[in-house]
Scaffold this active site. Sequence first.
Site, PDB file in Angstrom:
ATOM      1  N   TYR B 157       0.835  -1.214   0.000  1.00  0.00           N
ATOM      2  CA  TYR B 157       0.000   0.000   0.000  1.00  0.00           C
ATOM      3  C   TYR B 157       0.871   1.265   0.000  1.00  0.00           C
ATOM      4  O   TYR B 157       1.682   1.455   0.909  1.00  0.00           O
ATOM      5  CB  TYR B 157      -0.870  -0.073   1.264  1.00  0.00           C
ATOM      6  CG  TYR B 157      -1.654   1.160   1.642  1.00  0.00           C
ATOM      7  CD1 TYR B 157      -2.499   1.767   0.723  1.00  0.00           C
ATOM      8  CD2 TYR B 157      -1.570   1.692   2.927  1.00  0.00           C
ATOM      9  CE1 TYR B 157      -3.225   2.886   1.096  1.00  0.00           C
ATOM     10  CE2 TYR B 157      -2.300   2.795   3.300  1.00  0.00           C
ATOM     11  CZ  TYR B 157      -3.131   3.391   2.380  1.00  0.00           C
ATOM     12  OH  TYR B 157      -3.846   4.498   2.746  1.00  0.00           O
ATOM     13  N   ASP B 242      -1.550  -6.325   9.253  1.00  0.00           N
ATOM     14  CA  ASP B 242      -2.560  -5.326   8.949  1.00  0.00           C
ATOM     15  C   ASP B 242      -3.748  -6.079   8.369  1.00  0.00           C
ATOM     16  O   ASP B 242      -3.688  -6.555   7.236  1.00  0.00           O
ATOM     17  CB  ASP B 242      -1.951  -4.342   7.944  1.00  0.00           C
ATOM     18  CG  ASP B 242      -2.963  -3.377   7.392  1.00  0.00           C
ATOM     19  OD1 ASP B 242      -4.125  -3.414   7.830  1.00  0.00           O
ATOM     20  OD2 ASP B 242      -2.616  -2.578   6.512  1.00  0.00           O
ATOM     21  N   ILE B 244      -6.955  -5.032   7.870  1.00  0.00           N
ATOM     22  CA  ILE B 244      -8.109  -4.150   7.670  1.00  0.00           C
ATOM     23  C   ILE B 244      -9.061  -4.665   6.587  1.00  0.00           C
ATOM     24  O   ILE B 244     -10.197  -4.229   6.500  1.00  0.00           O
ATOM     25  CB  ILE B 244      -7.713  -2.688   7.360  1.00  0.00           C
ATOM     26  CG1 ILE B 244      -6.963  -2.567   6.052  1.00  0.00           C
ATOM     27  CG2 ILE B 244      -6.905  -2.084   8.487  1.00  0.00           C
ATOM     28  CD1 ILE B 244      -6.783  -1.120   5.628  1.00  0.00           C
ATOM     29  N   LYS B 281     -12.793  -0.478   5.770  1.00  0.00           N
ATOM     30  CA  LYS B 281     -12.923  -1.336   4.596  1.00  0.00           C
ATOM     31  C   LYS B 281     -14.022  -2.367   4.782  1.00  0.00           C
ATOM     32  O   LYS B 281     -14.893  -2.504   3.941  1.00  0.00           O
ATOM     33  CB  LYS B 281     -11.601  -2.048   4.330  1.00  0.00           C
ATOM     34  CG  LYS B 281     -10.395  -1.130   4.291  1.00  0.00           C
ATOM     35  CD  LYS B 281     -10.461  -0.097   3.165  1.00  0.00           C
ATOM     36  CE  LYS B 281      -9.197   0.756   3.147  1.00  0.00           C
ATOM     37  NZ  LYS B 281      -9.263   1.841   2.155  1.00  0.00           N
TER      38      LYS B 281
END
Lengths: 546, 492
Positions: B157, B242, B244, B281
């Site tokens: 990202y 992570d 998410i 998200k």
Amino acid sequence: MTRALPLDSDDADDHSAPPRSHAGGSVAGAGSGGGGTAMRIIVPLQGVVQGRGGLVLGSLIPCALFYFLQLYLKRNRPSSPSPSPPSPSPSSSNLSELSAIPRSLSRGLISPRGSSGRASLSSRGAAIARPDDCPYYIGFKRCVDDPYHPSSNPDGIMQLGLAENQLSLDLVRDWLESNLKESFPGDKETGGLSIRGLATYQPYDGLMDLKMAMAGFMGQVLQGSVSFNPSQIILTAGATPAIETLSFCLADPGNAFLVPSPYYPGWNRDIKWRTGVELIPVPCRSTDNFNISIAALDRAYNQAKKRGVKVRAVLVSNPTNPVGNILSQETMYGLLDFATEKNIHLISDEIFAGSTHGSNKFVSIAEVLDAEGFDRSRVHIIYGLSKDLSLPGFRVGVIYSYNEHVLAAAAKLARFSSISATTQWLLVSMLSDTKFISEYLEINRERLRKMYALFVGGLKRIGIECTSSSAGFYCWADMSKFIRSYSEKGELKLWDKLLNVARINVTPGSACHCIEPGWFRCCFTTLTEKDIPVVVERISRITESH
Amino acid sequence: MELAVELRREPNSPLLSKMATSDGHGENSSYFDGWKAYDCDPFHPTSNPEGVIQLGLAENQLCLDPIQEWIKNNPKASICTEVGVSEFKNIANFQDYHGLRVFREAVAKFMRKVRGGRSDFHPDRIVMSGGATGAAEVIAFCLADPGEAFLVPTPYYPAFDRDLRWRTGIQVLPIQCKSSNHFKITRTALESAYEKAQKANVRVKAVMVANPSNPLGTILDRETLRMLVNFTNGKRIHLICDEIFAGTVFKDPQFVSVSEIVDEDPNCDRSLIHITYSLSKDLGLPGFRVGVVYSYNDTVVRCARRMSSFGLVSSQTQYLLASMLSDDEFTTKLIEEVRRRLSKRHELFTSRLAKVGIQCLESNAGLFCWMDLRRLLKEFTVEGELELWRVIINDVKLNVSPGSSFHCHEPGWFRVCFANMDDETMDVALGRIESFVLRTKEAAVQAKKKKWKQDGLRLSLPRRFEDMATMTSSLMSPHSPLVPATTSALVV
């Protein structure tokens, strides 16, 4: 601290060397009056013995006497830092918490690179995780654990340490009740806002609608004397990230801000923790009614320069926290001149701008700037809705800057602390209701005025004077005559008694870097009128026993 | 006086920190340029049908209607309604950085549910932060000092560069992943990244992985997760997952959270494991700015909690979400609905792309596809990729994100988001891609013919071009006045 000095000078004249190092170490450690008393006995005694001619006795007897005295002192010292776990007795628990910062833990956490193989936190992370040793936070915690309630917990601790306004929340609530359709998130048909405008990504530095409403609100707070430009506003999730973000913009790690003291204890966290910026307290004195002295600022600036520390800004609160003063226009001119001369920034934290209760009119630095031809690009204002609108839970802070570079950088940094969109839209409608806002501000000022008078009057009756202040949720009380030793230690002892015996949590001046011991910040806006006699009675228990 | 002189010498000096004046914000990247292009000319079905369509924003707008419906039916959850306003006073004043107890309990419950109920989360370990952005930054502040590094598998990202590095001063070092094995994280790649850092005398403090991956949309299998845990435990460094996108896993295989590995393996040192999470998200609520740091390390929890005062979630929002997320029936249905709709959208998107010969990396999660446009590259370099990207954004009017902005080592991959628009916009976007590919094919055929005619010229071209011409045999550039670099790039 000040007690240690006469001891040293006595020592210098005294030629009986052996006990000196001993005395210097442990008596200073014992603090309070011990060392002074010891010397007052020993020095004349030495003279007496010497006068009779026994040179050996003359030095031996005082040595022995001093030794026994030491033993006596050690045994009878009440708050000695013992190796055993903190005693459960309530009166000593906090002081031991103060002194017993577990250094072993911190050292373990900041282990040298890859030595033991134990994964470590960052050194800044470990420092932040360390137990709080500031009375400001210790007191908070005690209140949370054992909160006073007139009926259900009448012996609980009363919170006078938190600058939170509960006097006017009913007004905001009433507004909500009568404006539900405006603010209800989620229903378009009834005039609310659609979920799409709430749920999806929004500009990180705040919705333009809220910036406009905020500019209007800030103007209203200042009763129209200044008009604020929405495009100079950056919105953040509370004043805490606002001051941190601004600090990140203005200073590199190792740079410093000059901060007239006493100052708000939270700044040590908010600013120093992650930015690496140093705060240099510049003491203000009770003889000046704690007004800012430009000469003191100048001295602090030069001292920092000598140390090789770059000063990047002067940070003031106006109205001041914890004193509650309002800066005079002359002071502000002085500050602007000073900042210009040194080519540094000026940060004015005006979070209490609308919470005035005195006869002095609050003047924002923005107004002073409008009047004179100062270089605006070095001036920045911090604001928020936690105090003036009593909405700390909503987490709304403002950076108002005249510097486009700061605005550009802060807008990007705001990404780390944006405000929830539901809250933003709710506030857009609330702040845009100018009729409600002006009524609210007026009634709130009136209620503050009343509580301030009642509270300060109550303290006065038991012999406690406060500085005459004009704003804020607190008064700045002088209890120096109730402390046993005129030092930080004496002050903390009184604070401990207030917390554990009187069971009220106030903020000691030392937590605010006040240079004179014995001052306490007492917030009165979390109280009801009925609580005031209770507080006064509780304090009087301590002051009368003095 | 001295200072006054200094001031005069530099009249425009903004006197700001290095942070404020540097480009650590990372916005000078094609990832953000694409957003700017969209902002200048945003598509609208009626008022601006020729505008740029935003396929660069990983936003989940597919399931907002059930959430809206819930809010409507549960007025008690909002302090701004007649039945809810009685709670106003308690909520307005609530500023404890622990967060509302009910909120943390509800989030813990929701996290468990999203992970199939296979591992428990303790409310006391839930630390709030300003979105996932704030969560990533807070964990970086906690674990590393300036100059120290996190290893992150590529592609990753783009905003990690900002979130992890900008204010913390830490470094992000890539773990190289390759298309040849589906961009999986291998132990070899991990070790070589670690050794490279050691050689450069950089202290590695953590490995950070996104699971499900952004931009790949793939999930880590159990073995890879175990390998990561073993590796980091062995080196005594931290592992940050992570997660998410955990709730966006729309088809099998099942999502495996690192929390399961922690629970299964009694020898795992859990104090080295941390999870970042958010509701942006999975629920499509980025506007609510709810991020979470979940750490198994007590000191990290304490440290992160104190830092959460820099990014607290509005109490009003906490209160609303506490009710919403503790409504079991609703969240069960919602999680399922999110998966169903994402799956449908993904299927539609990839199948239409496949029809015109565009493949995507096989994936089962996320709000995006990792589109393989290597065939369309004129030159197998980053420049070649960006050239194609400029054509797509300026000519085809789609904002997609080029692989290079994700630090992908192989040019020709693009991330395309498919969940931030309605069906109609989706249709227009796909139509544009289809016609672009067809045009390109035609142009390629034309160019081929032309090329044979100019046989002599071919021999005089540099070697690299010949390589490339065979590699990307099917095309030449689409002729666009906006791409003046066509020839000059070849001459270099």
